[in-house]
Write a protein that holds these residues in place. Structure first.
Motif, PDB file in Angstrom:
ATOM      1  N   TRP A   5       8.575   3.788  -6.182  1.00  0.00           N
ATOM      2  CA  TRP A   5       8.151   4.507  -6.980  1.00  0.00           C
ATOM      3  C   TRP A   5       8.481   5.014  -8.243  1.00  0.00           C
ATOM      4  N   ALA A  37      10.841   2.711  -0.673  1.00  0.00           N
ATOM      5  CA  ALA A  37       9.529   3.142  -1.067  1.00  0.00           C
ATOM      6  C   ALA A  37       9.743   4.202  -2.305  1.00  0.00           C
ATOM      7  N   LYS A  38      10.514   4.942  -2.196  1.00  0.00           N
ATOM      8  CA  LYS A  38      10.803   6.074  -3.172  1.00  0.00           C
ATOM      9  C   LYS A  38      11.703   5.391  -4.277  1.00  0.00           C
ATOM     10  N   MET A  94      16.267  10.361   6.302  1.00  0.00           N
ATOM     11  CA  MET A  94      15.314   9.390   5.818  1.00  0.00           C
ATOM     12  C   MET A  94      15.484   7.915   6.055  1.00  0.00           C
ATOM     13  N   ARG A  95      14.403   7.385   6.514  1.00  0.00           N
ATOM     14  CA  ARG A  95      14.599   6.007   6.978  1.00  0.00           C
ATOM     15  C   ARG A  95      14.733   4.907   5.687  1.00  0.00           C
ATOM     16  N   ARG A 135       4.675  10.408  -6.344  1.00  0.00           N
ATOM     17  CA  ARG A 135       4.745   9.656  -5.136  1.00  0.00           C
ATOM     18  C   ARG A 135       6.311   9.499  -4.807  1.00  0.00           C
ATOM     19  N   GLY A 136       7.358   9.454  -5.830  1.00  0.00           N
ATOM     20  CA  GLY A 136       8.531   9.203  -5.439  1.00  0.00           C
ATOM     21  C   GLY A 136       9.577  10.139  -6.241  1.00  0.00           C
ATOM     22  N   ASP A 169      13.052   2.282   4.864  1.00  0.00           N
ATOM     23  CA  ASP A 169      11.838   1.705   4.306  1.00  0.00           C
ATOM     24  C   ASP A 169      11.335   2.872   3.439  1.00  0.00           C
ATOM     25  N   ALA A 170      11.678   4.212   3.949  1.00  0.00           N
ATOM     26  CA  ALA A 170      11.075   5.332   3.104  1.00  0.00           C
ATOM     27  C   ALA A 170      12.258   5.471   1.669  1.00  0.00           C
ATOM     28  N   ARG A 171      13.191   5.098   1.959  1.00  0.00           N
ATOM     29  CA  ARG A 171      14.218   5.019   0.759  1.00  0.00           C
ATOM     30  C   ARG A 171      13.823   4.005  -0.207  1.00  0.00           C
TER      31      ARG A 171
END
Length: 124
Positions: free
Chosen positions: A12, A8-9, A1-2, A47-48, A4-6
């Motif tokens: 959320w 964002a998670k 997982m990138r 979403r997260g 920025d995705a972490r």
């Protein structure tokens, strides 16, 4: 997982926790609504934090209301009456308070618009 995705998670999840906390406070404070905050928590959780979303949707007391909202924006008549009553009470307090006239006009108008929108929502 990138990265920025972490991030964002985590954002959320943090937002979901804030909404859950506000919902829990609303259980004990009659002026603070519980279900709208739990609806928002399920939305953010979806979403997260899918496990939190699932837990909220299956909650024995509040899950039904969250599912009804998701199916078609349905609001029970009892909730409409409770919200409307609180808005009337709040508008009266604002009108009697020592606040600027613009607030005495704007707040009841906004609450009236919200009440109108609320009563136009379908009922389960």
């Amino acid at each position: 997982m990138r990265l920025d995705a972490r991030v964002a998670k985590l954002v959320w999840r943090g937002l979901a926790l804030v909404f859950v906390a506000l919902g829990v406070v609303g259980v004990f404070l009659p002026l603070l609504p519980t279900v709208p905050f739990l609806i928002a928590a399920a939305w953010a959780g979806g979403r997260g934090w899918p496990a939190l979303e699932h837990w909220l949707l299956e909650h024995p007391r509040y899950g039904k209301h969250i599912r009804q909202w998701r199916r078609g924006g349905a609001v029970p008549r009892r909730a409409k009456w409770a919200a409307s009553g609180m808005m009337v009470f709040s508008a009266a307090v604002v009108l009697l308070a020592d606040v600027p006239i613009v607030f005495k006009i704007t707040a009841p108008l906004v609450m009236g618009a919200i009440a109108l929108w609320l009563w136009m929502r379908p009922e389960p």
